[in-house]
Design a protein around this motif. Sequence first.
Motif, short mmCIF file in Angstrom:
data_model
loop_
_atom_site.label_atom_id
_atom_site.label_comp_id
_atom_site.label_asym_id
_atom_site.label_seq_id
_atom_site.Cartn_x
_atom_site.Cartn_y
_atom_site.Cartn_z
N ALA A 13 22.06 61.01 36.72
CA ALA A 13 21.90 60.23 35.62
C ALA A 13 22.48 58.87 35.71
O ALA A 13 22.54 58.06 34.93
N GLY A 16 22.85 53.21 39.02
CA GLY A 16 22.52 53.01 40.29
C GLY A 16 22.68 51.20 40.44
O GLY A 16 21.75 50.63 41.02
N THR A 17 23.75 50.64 39.77
CA THR A 17 24.15 49.24 39.71
C THR A 17 24.07 48.74 41.02
O THR A 17 24.09 47.59 41.21
N ARG A 18 24.53 49.41 42.17
CA ARG A 18 24.55 48.79 43.42
C ARG A 18 23.29 48.53 44.14
O ARG A 18 23.45 47.81 45.15
N GLU A 29 17.46 57.68 43.21
CA GLU A 29 17.33 59.31 43.67
C GLU A 29 16.00 59.44 44.30
O GLU A 29 15.44 60.37 45.15
N GLN A 105 22.12 63.81 30.19
CA GLN A 105 23.47 63.39 29.89
C GLN A 105 23.20 62.12 29.16
O GLN A 105 22.81 61.09 29.55
N GLY A 110 29.92 58.90 33.77
CA GLY A 110 30.60 59.37 35.30
C GLY A 110 29.92 60.85 35.72
O GLY A 110 29.58 61.65 34.77
P1 UTP Z 1 27.21 57.24 41.58
O1 UTP Z 1 28.81 56.39 41.21
O2 UTP Z 1 27.04 56.86 43.15
O3 UTP Z 1 26.18 56.53 40.67
O4 UTP Z 1 27.04 58.52 41.32
P2 UTP Z 1 26.04 55.36 39.84
O5 UTP Z 1 26.92 55.21 38.72
O6 UTP Z 1 24.49 55.49 39.37
O7 UTP Z 1 26.09 54.27 40.99
P3 UTP Z 1 26.39 52.62 40.70
O8 UTP Z 1 27.83 52.39 41.26
O9 UTP Z 1 25.96 52.07 39.65
O10 UTP Z 1 25.57 51.88 41.66
C1 UTP Z 1 26.90 59.54 42.30
C2 UTP Z 1 25.92 60.67 41.63
O11 UTP Z 1 26.12 60.77 40.08
C3 UTP Z 1 25.07 60.53 39.21
C4 UTP Z 1 24.45 59.43 40.06
O12 UTP Z 1 23.07 59.44 39.58
C5 UTP Z 1 24.47 59.89 41.39
O13 UTP Z 1 23.41 60.80 41.81
N1 UTP Z 1 25.93 60.03 38.00
C6 UTP Z 1 26.65 59.00 37.96
C7 UTP Z 1 25.53 60.73 36.86
O14 UTP Z 1 24.77 61.60 36.82
N2 UTP Z 1 26.08 60.16 35.78
C8 UTP Z 1 26.85 59.23 35.61
O15 UTP Z 1 27.36 58.85 34.45
C9 UTP Z 1 27.17 58.70 36.90
#
Ligand code: UTP
Length: 291
Positions: A13, A16-18, A29, A105, A110
């Motif tokens: 959920a 994916g801001t990176r 994903e 979610q 997180g």
């Molecule tokens: P990451 O921290 O790599 O995902 O979480 P993110 O927050 O999507 O990434 P950035 O930092 O913004 O690029 C690892 C895994 O946990 C999931 C993400 O989808 C990823 O598969 N995740 C992350 C959640 O399900 N919920 C969240 O609130 C955060």
Amino acid sequence: MQKQIRKAVIPVAGMGTRFLPATKALPKEMLTVVDKPVIQYIVEELVASGIEQIILVTGYYKRAIEDHFDRSFELEYRLKEKGKEEALSEIRRLSSLAKFIFVRQPEPLGPGHAVLMAKEVVNHEPFIVVFGDEIVDADPTRTAQMLSIYREYGKSVLSVRQVERQEISKYGVVAGKQISPDLMRVERLVEKPTPEEAPSDYAIFAHYILDPKIFDILEATAAGAGGEIQITDALNTLAKEDELYAYAFSGELYDTGTKLGFLKATVAYALKNNDEEVGTAFREYLKKLDL
Ligand code: UTP
């Protein structure tokens, strides 16, 4: 008696801001490594190790993941009509890989919070957590390696890797008693320590086998946290209340949630491919590049 692991929770959920702008409307994903979305590699690895139920914690704009593992009657009908039997059986295989359960979610608070969303579905069973954007090229697979440790100790296990000291402050780091070169009994975890403060070189990566008591711990953590719920905090409590192990798995890990990690995975998996067009021709193409 030790319980068999049947369920896996995959948080998908995150925003994916990176990897923006690619991930603005497309779930990270679902980014494709050679010919399959990243999430399919992860699910197939779990299923190959006997996992029967895949619980995906999804969120807003992640519908494509649900559709990918669902039946598509129209597509199946069209493929059948066109005599594309191979594609048809592959599409059918995908939807029958496992029993898929989707929970939402509501806010991206997180990965710890995402795991908590699966509490009712997992119930009182030990389970696996894997992130939806990390793939590991290993033989035996990382899941198989982790399950063999679980079978031996019957307790929660975290996957860890040795990382360079100067890189350590990006990670959660484990501290404890070394049982063998690859295995540690974890006493505590430190989130993003400085290289000087780091209690070891072993950083946590997201493949955990967890006792269901983690849910109560996450709930208690949730009550106190204002923003994101860090899974490291909950694991720290788990280490104090129960036996917790860290296993240094072998294999090459690709964080496909970053641009560089994704590119590395694409090259590595393309070169592994036996297909003439992809494997052989791509290798030839790379060799000719004047770098
Ligand atoms: P990451 O921290 O790599 O995902 O979480 P993110 O927050 O999507 O990434 P950035 O930092 O913004 O690029 C690892 C895994 O946990 C999931 C993400 O989808 C990823 O598969 N995740 C992350 C959640 O399900 N919920 C969240 O609130 C955060």
